[in-house]
Scaffold this active site. Structure first.
Site, PDB file in Angstrom:
ATOM      1  N   ASP A   8       0.870  -1.097   0.432  1.00 13.96           N
ATOM      2  CA  ASP A   8      -0.062   0.751   0.164  1.00 13.96           C
ATOM      3  C   ASP A   8       0.618   1.101  -0.205  1.00 13.96           C
ATOM      4  OD1 ASP A   8      -2.150   1.653   0.043  1.00 13.96           O
ATOM      5  OD2 ASP A   8      -1.771   1.657   2.519  1.00 13.96           O
ATOM      6  N   ASP A  10      -0.516   4.798   0.890  1.00 13.10           N
ATOM      7  CA  ASP A  10      -0.803   5.949   2.276  1.00 13.10           C
ATOM      8  C   ASP A  10      -0.984   5.430   3.554  1.00 13.10           C
ATOM      9  OD1 ASP A  10      -1.572   8.635   0.239  1.00 13.10           O
ATOM     10  OD2 ASP A  10      -2.584   7.638  -0.799  1.00 13.10           O
TER      11      ASP A  10
END
Length: 222
Positions: A8, A10
């Site tokens: 991922d 953020d």
């Protein structure tokens, strides 16, 4: 055998989530209102549209605001906070170790490509990744599995040959729904949420031994 890692962005590679929340908190405070983490949690790790902060603010103060001005103020504050953030602990070391082991590396992020690629370039990390798949390139964002399926397709890997690293409940759901083993690494915001549905939970990527993880998964799957 694990042949690839998918990250991922953020809140995992760069903590954009605390600055985003803090910038909205500051905007609310200016208007004499408060933004709770419970309310904000709805949109963490999924599309920002999941929670309309301005509508919530207007409801609290019982009057309309200049939406464009509020949005500009919040974005400017958030961006200044984000640009001051260091790369999350352990990220660079993990990427370098994975690259040295010949693993394929990908990003699966709900954010738009310009945002993700722009920050990865600014941080000097973009060269590590073979593949980046973002929210503006799939039909459904997390917690749907689409982003992980797109990243796996790009990396030419079946789900069982990849490991996902996520920081939010929505991200963990997306990875596990795609059939990918998921390691959850919470940040200051997502530490408040339950990540029990991940295959493994660690406090920081700095405490992860990639060699040990690969050995364990290899033994476990034989």
């Amino acid at each position: 055998m694990i042949r690839g890692l998918i990250f991922d962005f953020d809140g995992l590679i760069l903590d954009t989530e605390l600055p985003e929340y803090e910038s909205w908190q500051a905007v609310y405070a200016e208007h004499g209102a408060a933004l709770s983490l419970e309310a904000w949690a709805i949109c963490v790790g999924t599309a920002p549209e999941a929670f309309d902060a301005i509508a919530d603010l207007e409801k609290q103060i019982e009057r309309p605001v200049d939406r464009a001005a509020v949005r500009r103020q919040q974005r400017a504050l958030s961006l200044s906070l984000i640009n001051a953030q260091p790369i999350m602990p352990g990220v660079v070391e993990l990427l370098a170790d994975a690259r040295a082991r010949g693993l394929k590396l990908g990003v699966a992020s709900t954010s738009e490509r310009d945002w993700v690629a722009g920050h990865l370039e600014r941080l000097g990390l973009i060269e590590y990744f073979d593949c980046i798949r973002c929210g503006d390139e799939v039909e459904n964002v997390k917690p749907a599995p689409d982003l992980y399926l797109a990243a796996l397709d790009c990396l030419e890997l079946p789900p069982k040959e990849a490991v996902a690293f996520e920081d939010s409940p929505n991200g963990v759901l997306a990875a596990t729904r795609a059939g990918v083993y998921c390691v959850a690494v919470p940040n200051p915001i997502t530490r408040q949420f339950s990540l029990d549905h991940a295959n493994r939970l660690i406090a920081s990527l700095a405490e992860l031994s990639l060699g040990q993880l690969l050995a364990e998964l290899s033994n476990h799957r034989h």
